[in-house]
Design an enzyme around this catalytic site. Structure first.
Site, PDB file in Angstrom:
ATOM      1  N   CYS A 112       0.815  -1.231   0.000  1.00  0.00           N
ATOM      2  CA  CYS A 112       0.000   0.000   0.000  1.00  0.00           C
ATOM      3  C   CYS A 112       0.842   1.272   0.000  1.00  0.00           C
ATOM      4  O   CYS A 112       0.334   2.353  -0.307  1.00  0.00           O
ATOM      5  CB  CYS A 112      -0.938   0.016   1.207  1.00  0.00           C
ATOM      6  SG  CYS A 112      -2.069  -1.369   1.219  1.00  0.00           S
ATOM      7  N   HIS A 249      -3.397   7.316   2.791  1.00  0.00           N
ATOM      8  CA  HIS A 249      -3.821   6.028   2.237  1.00  0.00           C
ATOM      9  C   HIS A 249      -5.206   5.696   2.794  1.00  0.00           C
ATOM     10  O   HIS A 249      -5.479   5.916   3.972  1.00  0.00           O
ATOM     11  CB  HIS A 249      -2.809   4.960   2.642  1.00  0.00           C
ATOM     12  CG  HIS A 249      -3.237   3.570   2.312  1.00  0.00           C
ATOM     13  ND1 HIS A 249      -3.713   3.216   1.067  1.00  0.00           N
ATOM     14  CD2 HIS A 249      -3.278   2.433   3.063  1.00  0.00           C
ATOM     15  CE1 HIS A 249      -4.024   1.934   1.069  1.00  0.00           C
ATOM     16  NE2 HIS A 249      -3.771   1.437   2.259  1.00  0.00           N
ATOM     17  N   ASN A 279     -10.099  -0.150   0.011  1.00  0.00           N
ATOM     18  CA  ASN A 279      -8.637  -0.028   0.005  1.00  0.00           C
ATOM     19  C   ASN A 279      -8.099  -0.506  -1.346  1.00  0.00           C
ATOM     20  O   ASN A 279      -8.163  -1.694  -1.645  1.00  0.00           O
ATOM     21  CB  ASN A 279      -8.086  -0.876   1.160  1.00  0.00           C
ATOM     22  CG  ASN A 279      -6.570  -0.825   1.256  1.00  0.00           C
ATOM     23  OD1 ASN A 279      -5.897  -0.312   0.365  1.00  0.00           O
ATOM     24  ND2 ASN A 279      -6.039  -1.376   2.331  1.00  0.00           N
TER      25      ASN A 279
HETATM   26  O1  UT7 Z   1      -3.549  -0.801   3.843  1.00  0.00           O
HETATM   27  C1  UT7 Z   1      -3.096  -1.232   5.080  1.00  0.00           C
HETATM   28  C2  UT7 Z   1      -3.709  -2.533   5.320  1.00  0.00           C
HETATM   29  N1  UT7 Z   1      -4.956  -2.645   5.935  1.00  0.00           N
HETATM   30  C3  UT7 Z   1      -5.391  -2.004   7.017  1.00  0.00           C
HETATM   31  O2  UT7 Z   1      -4.912  -0.984   7.424  1.00  0.00           O
HETATM   32  C4  UT7 Z   1      -6.513  -2.647   7.733  1.00  0.00           C
HETATM   33  C5  UT7 Z   1      -6.244  -2.677   9.203  1.00  0.00           C
HETATM   34  N2  UT7 Z   1      -7.272  -3.327  10.009  1.00  0.00           N
HETATM   35  C6  UT7 Z   1      -8.554  -2.932  10.030  1.00  0.00           C
HETATM   36  O3  UT7 Z   1      -8.958  -2.040   9.313  1.00  0.00           O
HETATM   37  C7  UT7 Z   1      -9.483  -3.569  11.045  1.00  0.00           C
HETATM   38  O4  UT7 Z   1      -8.725  -4.332  11.946  1.00  0.00           O
HETATM   39  C8  UT7 Z   1     -10.570  -4.465  10.404  1.00  0.00           C
HETATM   40  C9  UT7 Z   1     -11.579  -3.595   9.673  1.00  0.00           C
HETATM   41  C10 UT7 Z   1      -9.947  -5.453   9.465  1.00  0.00           C
HETATM   42  C11 UT7 Z   1     -11.316  -5.214  11.494  1.00  0.00           C
HETATM   43  O5  UT7 Z   1     -11.885  -4.314  12.432  1.00  0.00           O
HETATM   44  P1  UT7 Z   1     -11.719  -4.583  13.986  1.00  0.00           P
HETATM   45  O6  UT7 Z   1     -12.528  -3.560  14.677  1.00  0.00           O
HETATM   46  O7  UT7 Z   1     -10.245  -4.625  14.269  1.00  0.00           O
HETATM   47  O8  UT7 Z   1     -12.408  -5.960  14.150  1.00  0.00           O
HETATM   48  P2  UT7 Z   1     -11.763  -7.328  14.719  1.00  0.00           P
HETATM   49  O9  UT7 Z   1     -10.732  -7.856  13.786  1.00  0.00           O
HETATM   50  O10 UT7 Z   1     -11.364  -7.057  16.115  1.00  0.00           O
HETATM   51  O11 UT7 Z   1     -13.015  -8.278  14.670  1.00  0.00           O
HETATM   52  C12 UT7 Z   1     -14.166  -8.052  15.467  1.00  0.00           C
HETATM   53  C13 UT7 Z   1     -15.191  -9.127  15.165  1.00  0.00           C
HETATM   54  C14 UT7 Z   1     -14.618 -10.532  15.117  1.00  0.00           C
HETATM   55  O12 UT7 Z   1     -15.532 -11.380  15.729  1.00  0.00           O
HETATM   56  P3  UT7 Z   1     -15.233 -11.985  17.186  1.00  0.00           P
HETATM   57  O13 UT7 Z   1     -13.954 -12.751  17.025  1.00  0.00           O
HETATM   58  O14 UT7 Z   1     -15.093 -10.777  18.058  1.00  0.00           O
HETATM   59  O15 UT7 Z   1     -16.442 -12.814  17.439  1.00  0.00           O
HETATM   60  C15 UT7 Z   1     -14.576 -10.846  13.630  1.00  0.00           C
HETATM   61  O16 UT7 Z   1     -14.704 -12.219  13.370  1.00  0.00           O
HETATM   62  O17 UT7 Z   1     -15.781  -8.889  13.874  1.00  0.00           O
HETATM   63  C16 UT7 Z   1     -15.752 -10.092  13.113  1.00  0.00           C
HETATM   64  N3  UT7 Z   1     -15.637  -9.768  11.705  1.00  0.00           N
HETATM   65  C17 UT7 Z   1     -16.694  -9.480  10.930  1.00  0.00           C
HETATM   66  N4  UT7 Z   1     -18.018  -9.433  11.204  1.00  0.00           N
HETATM   67  C18 UT7 Z   1     -18.839  -9.090  10.198  1.00  0.00           C
HETATM   68  C19 UT7 Z   1     -14.512  -9.660  10.956  1.00  0.00           C
HETATM   69  N5  UT7 Z   1     -14.829  -9.321   9.694  1.00  0.00           N
HETATM   70  C20 UT7 Z   1     -16.171  -9.198   9.651  1.00  0.00           C
HETATM   71  C21 UT7 Z   1     -17.091  -8.865   8.643  1.00  0.00           C
HETATM   72  N6  UT7 Z   1     -18.403  -8.813   8.966  1.00  0.00           N
HETATM   73  N7  UT7 Z   1     -16.697  -8.566   7.390  1.00  0.00           N
END
Ligand code: UT7
Length: 322
Positions: A112, A249, A279
């Protein structure tokens, strides 16, 4: 002094749009979850006929048109992409052929942060008189390496391309002069596995699919993006108050908001595309830059801060006056 002046920008987003509701029919997710956690509403996806070279050419032609140049005026092409048309040769070679450009053309890979890495190389080459007019492109066909069964990643990415043309020109040495003032690039290979593809030519003999530890990437993103933005401002004796625009970004709206709050810039100075693009990795900054120009926000004389972070980890910042 000789500086790299931005003289044209362009971007392209494929016609096909996939909404959050569309994705909720494929994986267990919802528009509400995606929008709240990321700020994304929809993403653009390539057609079967399109590829990184074809979408790059569309953005490049728009940038050429804005700069009043033709492909023959370009003597350096650098394409930042993690999704080349072929493992080799460089996709930039196809772009050079189609535009009838001279000099050299090559791809670089910094996930990225790729566009800012490419800008850094172009800026050095222009200042060293190794080229006069550079076409710098960020373009991604991420839908081809997305695991559409994995809700942790498939909701986050989109396809698209952005291009910028830089010309070596004499500029005032002071902060009033136009051109790229400074670029910083950084990487930390210790974090290689946190955001990567599951395969590659030399290992699995295919290109693999995107895998990510979202929570860890998020944590590092906020820290690194803030630190590098503050570093580039400080080492140029500038404060956030001197900036006209911040072009970060576009990976997650919450990351952008955290960084903006920590640096102290107000949100109305931030160019945002994430809602409509998701993204797009290396394409994200040039797509946002183009939007800034097309909407009449970025004007001649404006001072802009660019900031990106991605797999590797890599992160980078740039400072330029247009
Ligand atoms: O370009 C640079 C690269 N990318 C980034 O910068 C992305 C960096 N990370 C993020 O943007 C965030 O960490 C995410 C958007 C990927 C995830 O958000 P989060 O608030 O960190 O959520 P999490 O990973 O802590 O997950 C929370 C819950 C999980 O369930 P449990 O384990 O708490 O029961 C996930 O399984 O949300 C669940 N989950 C979803 N639920 C519905 C993960 N993806 C999804 C989804 N829909 N698409």
């Amino acid at each position: 002094m000789l500086r790299s002046r931005l003289i044209g920008v362009g971007s392209y987003l494929p016609e096909k749009v996939v909404s959050n509701d569309d994705l909720s029919k494929i994986v267990d997710t919802s528009d509400e979850w995606i929008y709240e956690r990321t700020g994304i509403k929809r993403r653009h996806i390539l057609s079967e006929e399109e590829s990184t070279s074809t979408i790059s050419l569309k953005a490049a032609k728009q940038a050429l048109s804005m700069s009043g140049l033709t492909g023959r005026d370009i003597d350096l092409i650098i394409l930042a992409t993690a999704t080349p048309d072929k493992t080799f040769p460089a996709t930039a070679a196809i772009i050079q052929r189609e535009l009838g450009s001279q000099g050299s053309a090559f791809d670089i890979q910094a996930a990225c942060s790729g566009f800012l890495y490419a800008m850094t190389i172009a800026d050095s080459m222009l200042k060293n008189r190794q080229a006069k007019t550079a076409l710098v492109i960020g373009a991604e066909s991420l839908s081809r390496i997305t695991n559409w069964q994995d809700r942790n990643t498939c909701v986050l990415f989109g396809d698209g391309s952005g291009a910028a043309i830089f010309r070596a020109e004499e500029s005032k040495e002071s902060i009033e002069g136009f051109g790229i003032y400074d670029m910083i690039i950084r990487s930390d290979g210790n974090q290689f596995d946190l955001l990567c593809s599951s395969g590659g030519a030399a290992t699995s003999e295919d290109c693999g699919k995107i895998t990510m530890n979202g929570r860890e990437v998020y944590r590092h993103a906020v820290t690194n993006l803030t630190a590098i933005a503050e570093e580039i401002l400080t080492r140029n004796n500038l404060s956030h108050k001197d900036l006209d625009w911040f072009v970060p970004h576009q990976a997650n709206m919450r990351i952008i908001e955290s960084v903006v709050q920590k640096i102290g810039i107000s949100m109305d100075k931030v160019i945002l595309t994430i809602e409509d693009t998701a993204n797009t990795s290396a394409a994200s900054i040039p797509i946002a830059l183009t939007k800034g120009f097309q909407e009449g926000k970025i004007k001649e004389g404006d001072l802009i801060l660019l900031d990106a972070m991605g797999g590797g980890f890599t992160w980078a910042a740039g400072l330029l006056r247009v």
